[in-house]
Design a protein around this motif. Structure first.
Motif, PDB file in Angstrom:
ATOM      1  N   GLY A  58      50.130  12.232  11.939  1.00  0.00           N
ATOM      2  CA  GLY A  58      50.467  11.392  10.801  1.00  0.00           C
ATOM      3  C   GLY A  58      51.918  11.027  10.639  1.00  0.00           C
ATOM      4  N   ARG A  59      52.805  11.482  11.495  1.00  0.00           N
ATOM      5  CA  ARG A  59      54.211  11.113  11.375  1.00  0.00           C
ATOM      6  C   ARG A  59      54.388   9.632  11.707  1.00  0.00           C
ATOM      7  N   ARG A  60      55.477   9.084  11.233  1.00  0.00           N
ATOM      8  CA  ARG A  60      55.751   7.660  11.431  1.00  0.00           C
ATOM      9  C   ARG A  60      56.927   7.479  12.387  1.00  0.00           C
ATOM     10  N   VAL A  61      56.918   6.344  13.065  1.00  0.00           N
ATOM     11  CA  VAL A  61      57.961   6.023  14.050  1.00  0.00           C
ATOM     12  C   VAL A  61      58.590   4.684  13.686  1.00  0.00           C
ATOM     13  N   HIS A  62      59.902   4.642  13.724  1.00  0.00           N
ATOM     14  CA  HIS A  62      60.626   3.388  13.521  1.00  0.00           C
ATOM     15  C   HIS A  62      61.353   3.071  14.829  1.00  0.00           C
ATOM     16  N   VAL A  63      60.950   1.988  15.462  1.00  0.00           N
ATOM     17  CA  VAL A  63      61.527   1.584  16.744  1.00  0.00           C
ATOM     18  C   VAL A  63      62.526   0.461  16.516  1.00  0.00           C
ATOM     19  N   ILE A  64      63.754   0.653  16.996  1.00  0.00           N
ATOM     20  CA  ILE A  64      64.764  -0.401  16.898  1.00  0.00           C
ATOM     21  C   ILE A  64      65.039  -0.928  18.305  1.00  0.00           C
ATOM     22  N   GLU A  89      63.739  -5.627  15.389  1.00  0.00           N
ATOM     23  CA  GLU A  89      64.789  -6.090  16.282  1.00  0.00           C
ATOM     24  C   GLU A  89      66.148  -5.829  15.632  1.00  0.00           C
ATOM     25  N   GLY A  90      67.008  -5.163  16.352  1.00  0.00           N
ATOM     26  CA  GLY A  90      68.322  -4.843  15.811  1.00  0.00           C
ATOM     27  C   GLY A  90      69.181  -4.167  16.857  1.00  0.00           C
ATOM     28  N   THR A  91      70.458  -4.070  16.572  1.00  0.00           N
ATOM     29  CA  THR A  91      71.411  -3.448  17.488  1.00  0.00           C
ATOM     30  C   THR A  91      72.026  -2.234  16.814  1.00  0.00           C
ATOM     31  N   VAL A  92      71.802  -1.065  17.401  1.00  0.00           N
ATOM     32  CA  VAL A  92      72.361   0.162  16.845  1.00  0.00           C
ATOM     33  C   VAL A  92      73.852   0.212  17.143  1.00  0.00           C
ATOM     34  N   LYS A  93      74.638   0.399  16.101  1.00  0.00           N
ATOM     35  CA  LYS A  93      76.099   0.431  16.249  1.00  0.00           C
ATOM     36  C   LYS A  93      76.616   1.849  16.474  1.00  0.00           C
ATOM     37  N   SER A  94      76.016   2.823  15.792  1.00  0.00           N
ATOM     38  CA  SER A  94      76.499   4.196  15.907  1.00  0.00           C
ATOM     39  C   SER A  94      75.465   5.156  15.360  1.00  0.00           C
ATOM     40  N   LEU A  95      75.649   6.415  15.696  1.00  0.00           N
ATOM     41  CA  LEU A  95      74.832   7.486  15.136  1.00  0.00           C
ATOM     42  C   LEU A  95      75.519   8.017  13.886  1.00  0.00           C
ATOM     43  N   ILE A  96      74.738   8.367  12.905  1.00  0.00           N
ATOM     44  CA  ILE A  96      75.276   8.946  11.685  1.00  0.00           C
ATOM     45  C   ILE A  96      75.328  10.457  11.859  1.00  0.00           C
ATOM     46  N   GLU A  97      76.531  11.019  11.827  1.00  0.00           N
ATOM     47  CA  GLU A  97      76.709  12.449  12.096  1.00  0.00           C
ATOM     48  C   GLU A  97      77.362  13.140  10.908  1.00  0.00           C
ATOM     49  N   ASN A 132      70.559  -5.511  11.768  1.00  0.00           N
ATOM     50  CA  ASN A 132      69.232  -6.095  11.956  1.00  0.00           C
ATOM     51  C   ASN A 132      69.318  -7.541  12.438  1.00  0.00           C
ATOM     52  N   SER A 133      68.173  -8.177  12.590  1.00  0.00           N
ATOM     53  CA  SER A 133      68.141  -9.536  13.142  1.00  0.00           C
ATOM     54  C   SER A 133      68.799 -10.561  12.230  1.00  0.00           C
ATOM     55  N   SER A 134      68.971 -10.218  10.959  1.00  0.00           N
ATOM     56  CA  SER A 134      69.645 -11.117  10.016  1.00  0.00           C
ATOM     57  C   SER A 134      71.155 -10.913   9.992  1.00  0.00           C
ATOM     58  N   GLY A 135      71.632  -9.954  10.788  1.00  0.00           N
ATOM     59  CA  GLY A 135      73.058  -9.691  10.836  1.00  0.00           C
ATOM     60  C   GLY A 135      73.537  -8.692   9.805  1.00  0.00           C
ATOM     61  N   GLU A 136      72.608  -8.112   9.037  1.00  0.00           N
ATOM     62  CA  GLU A 136      72.984  -7.142   8.019  1.00  0.00           C
ATOM     63  C   GLU A 136      73.079  -5.746   8.628  1.00  0.00           C
ATOM     64  N   GLU A 137      74.137  -5.032   8.293  1.00  0.00           N
ATOM     65  CA  GLU A 137      74.308  -3.673   8.794  1.00  0.00           C
ATOM     66  C   GLU A 137      73.584  -2.710   7.863  1.00  0.00           C
ATOM     67  N   THR A 138      72.750  -1.885   8.439  1.00  0.00           N
ATOM     68  CA  THR A 138      71.879  -1.005   7.669  1.00  0.00           C
ATOM     69  C   THR A 138      71.952   0.408   8.208  1.00  0.00           C
ATOM     70  N   MET A 139      71.739   1.380   7.316  1.00  0.00           N
ATOM     71  CA  MET A 139      71.640   2.773   7.735  1.00  0.00           C
ATOM     72  C   MET A 139      70.190   3.225   7.622  1.00  0.00           C
ATOM     73  N   LEU A 140      69.750   3.984   8.622  1.00  0.00           N
ATOM     74  CA  LEU A 140      68.385   4.494   8.634  1.00  0.00           C
ATOM     75  C   LEU A 140      68.445   5.987   8.913  1.00  0.00           C
ATOM     76  N   PHE A 141      67.821   6.788   8.056  1.00  0.00           N
ATOM     77  CA  PHE A 141      67.892   8.236   8.174  1.00  0.00           C
ATOM     78  C   PHE A 141      66.558   8.804   8.657  1.00  0.00           C
ATOM     79  N   ALA A 142      66.632   9.911   9.390  1.00  0.00           N
ATOM     80  CA  ALA A 142      65.430  10.539   9.917  1.00  0.00           C
ATOM     81  C   ALA A 142      65.743  11.974  10.322  1.00  0.00           C
ATOM     82  N   PRO A 143      64.744  12.839  10.344  1.00  0.00           N
ATOM     83  CA  PRO A 143      64.975  14.213  10.784  1.00  0.00           C
ATOM     84  C   PRO A 143      65.199  14.323  12.287  1.00  0.00           C
TER      85      PRO A 143
END
Length: 519
Positions: free
Chosen positions: A71-77, A172-180, A192-203
């Motif tokens: 049941g876990r979810r996956v987010h593919v960039i 569709e998006g380009t990862v800029k960096s890892l959040i550490e 993202n594809s619209s040019g907006e920079e977004t943060m996505l968190f996950a375990p």
């Protein structure tokens, strides 16, 4: 006014992130004070972030198979969702097909006009040897054939499968960096594809951005070494006389490879050693391929080789790298694929190693109810690093050693090793079938590889000493053993002597991941 509006948006976004984190933090603390089962239930609603570029969905779908079971979810960039056009990842060895089947993804090789490959056709100095993958007494629980195909079509099939699954989000998006934070990877920052920079968190974040990885240095400190360059093009609307074989020409200065990737397309590739690379722009590369390499291609392949050149096929150049795998001291992240480990592609086994890694990780991660437990996940990664050795050590060592043997040389010792390798593969019997089982990933045993390398070295020594051991011939023989050790020792150090010489590790790997009943 625009500046003021922008600042308001930024501060609003920041405030939202802080409030969201605070709410989640308080909620999470309350849940930790209750039962563990509540924590596990919360974990199943969170997102595992995957950042993948090269061989991207081979990795992602391996986890999708795991994800759908609990049941876990996956987010593919993905950086680009259009069909990729590349000349790597076009051949899957029998061992890779077995791993793909165990992940439940074997149907992704269907409907892409993939071609069956039954073995290797090897050419040297006007001679030809056909060496099939072993069929009898191979202890291999799957059809002993490979597949060659357009990599982009394969990736698109994987994307189709991914997009049909409810627990998976493709973006569709380009990862800029890892959040550490304090040595812990919390997620990614991406555009993202619209040019907006977004943060996505996950375990758990999995980095698989290929041989040109711009994220690897954030996690590991290993460096990739460029060994040579591969030049490739496609000859269209033609078919080889023997489309079921991967045709390998031991040319000068290095090898040429020709193989069918669809019913109408043939991939032609040439290795160029470091130095001055002929320019594609001014026509130097075309002249080099036509005048230097084409005359060395056997007659039954030459017409097709020249067809692509004469029709102006797009020529691509790709650096060929090698890099040992190293464990990261960062938590909450896994690095896989060419971002983690590379070897020379002479034996076309990169996808096979990646799929093997996925299979191992799926098995190790599946019992964990809470991926946010960084200590348990770290223990899993350490175990994974050891368990993968039979396959990775065999393929890494064989690929890099085989690539060195294929390089032509005026040095008598090196040329003796090259000739001995050809003779050993073309001789038939146990030696030929055993080495082909290693090449095909059907028998990933490092000890078996070392045995075959030793026999090839002894055979080359015999050639050098024949008809009688003169001082000069003895000297060349000593140098030959030195060359053989030079091919082997660095990999012993990189892979670990204990893991490479432990038959128990190889037996355990085969039982757990390659038997007919495994998984």
């Amino acid at each position: 006014m625009d500046m003021y509006f922008t600042q308001v948006c930024l501060w609003t976004t920041l405030l939202a992130v802080v409030l969201t984190w605070a709410i989640f933090h308080v909620s999470n603390r309350k849940k930790k004070s209750t039962k563990l089962v509540d924590t596990a239930a919360q974990e199943r609603t969170r997102i595992i972030t995957f950042y993948t570029i090269y061989l991207r969905l081979e990795l992602t779908l391996g986890y999708i198979d795991f994800v759908l079971k609990d049941g876990r979810r996956v987010h593919v960039i993905e950086r680009d969702m259009s069909e990729p056009v590349r000349m790597m990842g076009e051949f899957m060895q029998p061992g890779g097909r077995l791993m793909l089947a165990k992940l439940g993804l074997q149907d992704c090789l269907e409907e892409i006009d993939a071609q069956k490959a039954t073995g290797l056709a090897l050419y040297k100095d006007g001679e030809k040897a056909v060496i099939p993958f072993p069929v009898e007494d191979n202890n291999f629980p799957y059809e002993p054939t490979g597949r060659s195909f357009h990599n982009g079509r394969f990736v698109q099939r994987l994307r189709q499968k991914a997009s049909s699954l409810p627990n998976v989000k493709l973006e569709e998006g380009t990862v800029k960096s890892l959040i550490e934070e304090n040595g812990m990877i919390k997620g990614v920052t991406y555009k993202n594809s619209s040019g907006e920079e977004t943060m996505l968190f996950a375990p758990l974040t999995v980095v698989c951005d290929g041989c040109f990885s711009n994220l690897r240095r954030s996690v590991n400190d290993n460096d990739a070494e460029v060994m040579s360059y591969q030049v490739g093009f496609i000859s269209k609307n033609c078919q080889l006389e023997e489309p079921g074989y991967l045709h390998l020409v031991m040319a000068k200065p290095s090898f040429t490879m020709v193989y069918q990737i669809s019913s109408t397309d043939v991939r032609c590739s040439v290795e160029i050693l470091p130095g001055k690379i002929p320019s594609i722009a001014n026509g130097e590369m075309t002249n080099f391929l036509r005048n230097t390499m084409a005359p060395q291609v056997p007659q039954n392949l030459r017409k097709i080789f020249l067809k692509g050149i004469n029709e102006g096929a797009q020529i691509k150049v790709m650096p060929l790298k090698r890099m040992s795998a190293t464990l990261s001291n960062k938590k909450g992240v896994i690095v896989l694929g060419d971002a983690f480990n590379m070897r020379h592609p002479a034996i076309a086994s990169g996808m096979m190693v990646l799929l093997s890694d996925i299979l191992i990780l799926r098995r190790l991660l599946q019992p964990l109810e809470y991926l946010g437990d960084v200590n348990k996940v770290s223990e899993v990664i350490k175990s994974f690093y050891v368990i993968r050795k039979p396959m990775s050590a065999t393929v890494n060592t064989l690929g890099n050693a085989f690539s060195q043997v294929l390089i032509a040389s005026t040095d008598e010792a090196k040329e003796a090793m090259r000739q001995s390798c050809y003779d050993y593969l073309s001789s038939g019997g146990y030696g030929s079938s055993g080495l082909m089982a290693l090449l095909g990933g059907m028998n990933p045993r490092p000890l078996s590889l070392i045995y075959h390398l030793f026999v090839v070295t002894l055979s080359a020594t015999g050639q050098l000493l024949y008809p009688f051991p003169s001082p000069l011939r003895i000297w060349h023989s000593v140098r030959l053993f030195g060359l053989s050790l030079k091919m082997l020792v660095p990999h012993l150090k990189a892979e670990g002597v204990g893991q490479m010489f432990s038959p128990a590790s190889a037996a355990a790997y085969r039982k757990s991941y390659m038997s007919a009943t495994a998984l």
